[in-house]
Motif scaffolding. Sequence first.
Motif, PDB file in Angstrom:
ATOM      1  N   ALA A 147       0.833  -1.206   0.000  1.00 52.04           N
ATOM      2  CA  ALA A 147       0.000   0.000   0.000  1.00 52.04           C
ATOM      3  C   ALA A 147       0.868   1.256   0.000  1.00 52.04           C
ATOM      4  O   ALA A 147       0.543   2.249  -0.672  1.00 52.04           O
ATOM      5  N   ALA A 148       1.974   1.232   0.723  1.00 52.25           N
ATOM      6  CA  ALA A 148       2.865   2.391   0.766  1.00 52.25           C
ATOM      7  C   ALA A 148       3.496   2.647  -0.598  1.00 52.25           C
ATOM      8  O   ALA A 148       3.566   3.798  -1.059  1.00 52.25           O
ATOM      9  N   ARG A 149       3.947   1.594  -1.254  1.00 51.94           N
ATOM     10  CA  ARG A 149       4.551   1.756  -2.581  1.00 51.94           C
ATOM     11  C   ARG A 149       3.518   2.237  -3.601  1.00 51.94           C
ATOM     12  O   ARG A 149       3.823   3.082  -4.461  1.00 51.94           O
ATOM     13  N   ALA A 150       2.303   1.706  -3.508  1.00 53.29           N
ATOM     14  CA  ALA A 150       1.251   2.144  -4.422  1.00 53.29           C
ATOM     15  C   ALA A 150       0.909   3.616  -4.196  1.00 53.29           C
ATOM     16  O   ALA A 150       0.682   4.373  -5.157  1.00 53.29           O
ATOM     17  N   THR A 151       0.882   4.030  -2.940  1.00 51.45           N
ATOM     18  CA  THR A 151       0.592   5.431  -2.630  1.00 51.45           C
ATOM     19  C   THR A 151       1.637   6.352  -3.230  1.00 51.45           C
ATOM     20  O   THR A 151       1.305   7.378  -3.858  1.00 51.45           O
ATOM     21  N   ILE A 152       2.903   5.995  -3.068  1.00 49.09           N
ATOM     22  CA  ILE A 152       3.981   6.828  -3.605  1.00 49.09           C
ATOM     23  C   ILE A 152       3.943   6.845  -5.129  1.00 49.09           C
ATOM     24  O   ILE A 152       4.123   7.906  -5.762  1.00 49.09           O
ATOM     25  N   ALA A 153       3.700   5.698  -5.742  1.00 48.71           N
ATOM     26  CA  ALA A 153       3.662   5.622  -7.211  1.00 48.71           C
ATOM     27  C   ALA A 153       2.537   6.482  -7.789  1.00 48.71           C
ATOM     28  O   ALA A 153       2.739   7.232  -8.753  1.00 48.71           O
TER      29      ALA A 153
END
Length: 237
Positions: A147-153
């Motif tokens: 979820a964190a990586r998706a948010t940043i992307a």
Amino acid sequence: MEPAGSYGAGKAGSVSFDPVAFFMHPRTILRLLSWVFSIVVFSCIVNEGYINIGSERLLCIFNNNADACNYGVTIGVACFLGSICFLILDAYFPTISNVRDRKRAVLLDLVFSGLASFLWFVGFCFLANQWQATSPDELPLAQGSDAARATIAFCFFSILSWAVLTLSALRRFLTGSHTNLFTWQHLDPAPSNARATPYPITNGATIVTTNPYQAPPFTETLDPQKLTQQRPMAPAF
């Protein structure tokens, strides 16, 4: 620049809405993409952005910094609502007949899109920095990492989409004063080969005017013989 009646046909104020042309328009596609990106950002943080480790207190996955999660949710919800509002404004824009209202609408689009692009850039840098500072011990079993990586992307994707919308609004604003976007011509410009409008009068006489919106002040019956120039008669002594 897009013509004033991009989504319909007819005069401003009575334009028929064409949903196919509207949703196939590049600006509409960009707004829909920005709308989807904002949903992904705040939904990822709300659903998986908080963890509970040995206590009832929820901690943000971004270095346990609650400000990072709050910022992501706030900007995501704001751009989600903004995208909906500007989609409605784009659909309504061809029907606006007031020149000042059209100019204000484009200016509002420019300001909001530029501000959103800047805030997404700040959010991308902030969240990426906090995620880089997060230690693996703070996330057992890599909980919430996807979820964190998706948010940043999707923060990065939002920067691009809103930046393009900003350039589009800037182009419309700068070229508006030189085209029919901010002038009366968008209402229904008369063709260049328009001819003078005749006003027939009884007994064959005709008054001709070059202004199609100006009628003769009054109508009178004229005798064609009186229109013929006659030489005045010399006085008799």
